[in-house]
Motif scaffolding. Sequence first.
Motif, PDB file in Angstrom:
ATOM      1  N   LYS A 156      -8.719   6.404  -8.698  1.00 10.35           N
ATOM      2  CA  LYS A 156      -7.924   5.180  -8.737  1.00 10.35           C
ATOM      3  C   LYS A 156      -6.984   5.147  -9.934  1.00 10.35           C
ATOM      4  O   LYS A 156      -6.131   4.273 -10.029  1.00 10.35           O
ATOM      5  CB  LYS A 156      -8.852   3.958  -8.767  1.00 10.35           C
ATOM      6  N   ARG A 157      -7.152   6.106 -10.842  1.00 10.30           N
ATOM      7  CA  ARG A 157      -6.291   6.162 -12.023  1.00 10.30           C
ATOM      8  C   ARG A 157      -5.225   7.233 -11.818  1.00 10.30           C
ATOM      9  O   ARG A 157      -5.499   8.427 -11.877  1.00 10.30           O
ATOM     10  CB  ARG A 157      -7.111   6.491 -13.276  1.00 10.30           C
ATOM     11  N   ASN A 158      -3.984   6.791 -11.579  1.00  9.49           N
ATOM     12  CA  ASN A 158      -2.912   7.753 -11.369  1.00  9.49           C
ATOM     13  C   ASN A 158      -2.645   8.597 -12.610  1.00  9.49           C
ATOM     14  O   ASN A 158      -2.155   9.719 -12.513  1.00  9.49           O
ATOM     15  CB  ASN A 158      -1.626   7.036 -10.938  1.00  9.49           C
ATOM     16  N   GLU A 159      -3.000   8.065 -13.785  1.00  7.16           N
ATOM     17  CA  GLU A 159      -2.789   8.841 -15.009  1.00  7.16           C
ATOM     18  C   GLU A 159      -3.647  10.109 -15.004  1.00  7.16           C
ATOM     19  O   GLU A 159      -3.231  11.160 -15.488  1.00  7.16           O
ATOM     20  CB  GLU A 159      -3.113   8.009 -16.247  1.00  7.16           C
ATOM     21  N   ASP A 160      -4.868  10.015 -14.424  1.00  8.82           N
ATOM     22  CA  ASP A 160      -5.726  11.189 -14.340  1.00  8.82           C
ATOM     23  C   ASP A 160      -5.066  12.293 -13.516  1.00  8.82           C
ATOM     24  O   ASP A 160      -5.237  13.474 -13.793  1.00  8.82           O
ATOM     25  CB  ASP A 160      -7.074  10.826 -13.713  1.00  8.82           C
ATOM     26  N   ARG A 212       8.882  23.903 -20.559  1.00  9.18           N
ATOM     27  CA  ARG A 212       8.749  22.966 -21.681  1.00  9.18           C
ATOM     28  C   ARG A 212       9.713  21.792 -21.545  1.00  9.18           C
ATOM     29  O   ARG A 212       9.347  20.623 -21.712  1.00  9.18           O
ATOM     30  CB  ARG A 212       9.005  23.708 -22.994  1.00  9.18           C
ATOM     31  N   GLU A 213      10.953  22.088 -21.148  1.00  4.92           N
ATOM     32  CA  GLU A 213      11.963  21.040 -20.986  1.00  4.92           C
ATOM     33  C   GLU A 213      11.580  20.061 -19.878  1.00  4.92           C
ATOM     34  O   GLU A 213      11.629  18.842 -20.068  1.00  4.92           O
ATOM     35  CB  GLU A 213      13.307  21.688 -20.667  1.00  4.92           C
ATOM     36  N   LYS A 214      11.183  20.589 -18.722  1.00  6.65           N
ATOM     37  CA  LYS A 214      10.842  19.737 -17.584  1.00  6.65           C
ATOM     38  C   LYS A 214       9.564  18.939 -17.847  1.00  6.65           C
ATOM     39  O   LYS A 214       9.457  17.777 -17.436  1.00  6.65           O
ATOM     40  CB  LYS A 214      10.673  20.583 -16.326  1.00  6.65           C
ATOM     41  N   CYS A 215       8.611  19.558 -18.528  1.00 10.30           N
ATOM     42  CA  CYS A 215       7.367  18.850 -18.835  1.00 10.30           C
ATOM     43  C   CYS A 215       7.603  17.744 -19.861  1.00 10.30           C
ATOM     44  O   CYS A 215       6.981  16.680 -19.777  1.00 10.30           O
ATOM     45  CB  CYS A 215       6.307  19.828 -19.337  1.00 10.30           C
ATOM     46  N   ASP A 216       8.483  17.974 -20.816  1.00  4.99           N
ATOM     47  CA  ASP A 216       8.833  16.922 -21.766  1.00  4.99           C
ATOM     48  C   ASP A 216       9.447  15.723 -21.038  1.00  4.99           C
ATOM     49  O   ASP A 216       9.128  14.564 -21.336  1.00  4.99           O
ATOM     50  CB  ASP A 216       9.810  17.455 -22.815  1.00  4.99           C
ATOM     51  N   GLU A 217      10.339  16.005 -20.081  1.00  2.78           N
ATOM     52  CA  GLU A 217      10.935  14.927 -19.283  1.00  2.78           C
ATOM     53  C   GLU A 217       9.862  14.195 -18.477  1.00  2.78           C
ATOM     54  O   GLU A 217       9.864  12.964 -18.397  1.00  2.78           O
ATOM     55  CB  GLU A 217      11.990  15.507 -18.333  1.00  2.78           C
ATOM     56  N   TYR A 218       8.973  14.949 -17.891  1.00  2.54           N
ATOM     57  CA  TYR A 218       7.877  14.387 -17.079  1.00  2.54           C
ATOM     58  C   TYR A 218       6.966  13.495 -17.928  1.00  2.54           C
ATOM     59  O   TYR A 218       6.559  12.419 -17.514  1.00  2.54           O
ATOM     60  CB  TYR A 218       7.096  15.541 -16.468  1.00  2.54           C
ATOM     61  N   ILE A 219       6.658  13.963 -19.119  1.00  2.00           N
ATOM     62  CA  ILE A 219       5.806  13.193 -20.040  1.00  2.00           C
ATOM     63  C   ILE A 219       6.459  11.860 -20.392  1.00  2.00           C
ATOM     64  O   ILE A 219       5.804  10.814 -20.412  1.00  2.00           O
ATOM     65  CB  ILE A 219       5.522  14.029 -21.307  1.00  2.00           C
ATOM     66  N   GLU A 279       8.878  10.227 -18.659  1.00  6.03           N
ATOM     67  CA  GLU A 279       9.044   9.386 -17.474  1.00  6.03           C
ATOM     68  C   GLU A 279       7.736   8.721 -17.050  1.00  6.03           C
ATOM     69  O   GLU A 279       7.736   7.606 -16.524  1.00  6.03           O
ATOM     70  CB  GLU A 279       9.593  10.221 -16.312  1.00  6.03           C
ATOM     71  N   ASN A 280       6.626   9.399 -17.278  1.00 12.11           N
ATOM     72  CA  ASN A 280       5.331   8.877 -16.855  1.00 12.11           C
ATOM     73  C   ASN A 280       4.537   8.233 -17.996  1.00 12.11           C
ATOM     74  O   ASN A 280       3.383   7.860 -17.813  1.00 12.11           O
ATOM     75  CB  ASN A 280       4.498   9.998 -16.217  1.00 12.11           C
ATOM     76  N   HIS A 281       5.171   8.126 -19.178  1.00 11.99           N
ATOM     77  CA  HIS A 281       4.588   7.411 -20.328  1.00 11.99           C
ATOM     78  C   HIS A 281       3.212   7.969 -20.709  1.00 11.99           C
ATOM     79  O   HIS A 281       2.243   7.232 -20.896  1.00 11.99           O
ATOM     80  CB  HIS A 281       4.476   5.917 -20.015  1.00 11.99           C
ATOM     81  N   ILE A 282       3.131   9.282 -20.820  1.00 11.50           N
ATOM     82  CA  ILE A 282       1.875   9.932 -21.199  1.00 11.50           C
ATOM     83  C   ILE A 282       2.108  10.816 -22.430  1.00 11.50           C
ATOM     84  O   ILE A 282       1.674  11.959 -22.499  1.00 11.50           O
ATOM     85  CB  ILE A 282       1.293  10.745 -20.026  1.00 11.50           C
ATOM     86  N   GLN A 283       2.805  10.246 -23.422  1.00 10.96           N
ATOM     87  CA  GLN A 283       3.177  11.011 -24.621  1.00 10.96           C
ATOM     88  C   GLN A 283       1.969  11.537 -25.384  1.00 10.96           C
ATOM     89  O   GLN A 283       2.078  12.535 -26.089  1.00 10.96           O
ATOM     90  CB  GLN A 283       4.031  10.138 -25.545  1.00 10.96           C
ATOM     91  N   ASN A 284       0.826  10.877 -25.234  1.00 15.77           N
ATOM     92  CA  ASN A 284      -0.349  11.315 -25.977  1.00 15.77           C
ATOM     93  C   ASN A 284      -0.903  12.648 -25.477  1.00 15.77           C
ATOM     94  O   ASN A 284      -1.792  13.222 -26.112  1.00 15.77           O
ATOM     95  CB  ASN A 284      -1.452  10.249 -25.916  1.00 15.77           C
ATOM     96  N   VAL A 296      -1.554  18.436 -26.267  1.00 10.91           N
ATOM     97  CA  VAL A 296      -2.439  19.242 -25.421  1.00 10.91           C
ATOM     98  C   VAL A 296      -1.617  20.228 -24.606  1.00 10.91           C
ATOM     99  O   VAL A 296      -1.951  21.416 -24.501  1.00 10.91           O
ATOM    100  CB  VAL A 296      -3.267  18.338 -24.485  1.00 10.91           C
ATOM    101  N   PHE A 297      -0.535  19.733 -24.038  1.00  9.24           N
ATOM    102  CA  PHE A 297       0.335  20.595 -23.233  1.00  9.24           C
ATOM    103  C   PHE A 297       0.957  21.703 -24.084  1.00  9.24           C
ATOM    104  O   PHE A 297       0.998  22.866 -23.677  1.00  9.24           O
ATOM    105  CB  PHE A 297       1.429  19.759 -22.570  1.00  9.24           C
ATOM    106  N   TYR A 298       1.432  21.363 -25.269  1.00 13.50           N
ATOM    107  CA  TYR A 298       2.053  22.368 -26.138  1.00 13.50           C
ATOM    108  C   TYR A 298       1.063  23.476 -26.510  1.00 13.50           C
ATOM    109  O   TYR A 298       1.413  24.654 -26.566  1.00 13.50           O
ATOM    110  CB  TYR A 298       2.584  21.715 -27.414  1.00 13.50           C
TER     111      TYR A 298
END
Length: 336
Positions: free
Chosen positions: A137-141, A227-234, A236-241, A245-247
């Motif tokens: 139920k958590r889309n963030e997951d 890296r560029e696309k994932c930064d944009e994705y992060i 847009e989806n407000h998951i900067q925290n 981990v991704f890096y």
Amino acid sequence: MELSIIIPIYNAEKYIDDCLSSIVHENLPYGVEVLLINDGSTDESSEICRKWASVYTNIRYISQLNSGVSAARNVGINMAKGDYITFVDADDYVSTRYFDIILPLLSRKLDLIIFDHYKQAESGAFTYKRLLIQNEKRNEDLRVLPLTWRSNQVWDKIYRKAIIDEYDIRFSVEMKTSEDLIFVLKYFSYVNCWTYINQGLYYYRYVSTSAVHQFKPEYINDLSIVREKCDEYIEENHIQNYRKVFYKILLWQYIDLIANCLNIDELKIQLYRDNSFLTICKSRPITVMQRIYQLLFRLHFVSSAKIIYLLSTQFRKRTSTLEMKKIIEGNTWKRF
């Protein structure tokens, strides 16, 4: 048509029969079609595919000039008639329970179905790979899943074709690696209702000659796009925290490429041109970098370890690109 299975094929004569036998099993279910996209194979793949297509009316064979796996998958997407689509690699196979579990779920009008898989090691043994998704139920997951590299492939998922068509989601034909991840990122941004099956329904086979086990210096550029696309994705989806981990994980993808590169001169040129690698180096604690180059020394990748250490330390001191170029091209390893 309920489900379209897209299988890109290039010189896979050793595996196609096993792959299709697992899909057909006793009989291919009604409402399921299989699209065999022959990407310019030069072995007997074409003849094998034609044989299967002649026996089963819902197996379609399409041939194209060699254009790469992304182009082949895009052809499959364009030709698919199913309300849902999925992807299977020609050297892999699916569980005998695959359709029994997946097909009943399609009536729920989900945007995404995701499941566990088995991965084969070089020894030949398969290991169960569990995604460990905690809360459907958590889309963030779900959103953070590809950033952890636990599910950045396309074959452990079922996609709604209407979403793919509406937002024109396709595979990047310019990329030679990590194109799966970019496709998944694009799609996940539009997923609202989804479910997770904690059972292994797919068998990923280890093939040492496949593209993912080879190295080309231009793969470095593909990781820069990631890296560029994932930064944009992060953003847009407000998951900067989850960025750190991704890096950290992306850094290990660089290490994997570097450690398997035989042409060290080409590698050096690619690395000092790649802003993404340098950005990641500056963002990580030096202790992490020390652990990495120590590991590479232990594995006898001495040249790779020197490059990584030099890049990480020099750029943390804000060395200019021109100065860095002189150091790398001059092969100055005074600290060693």
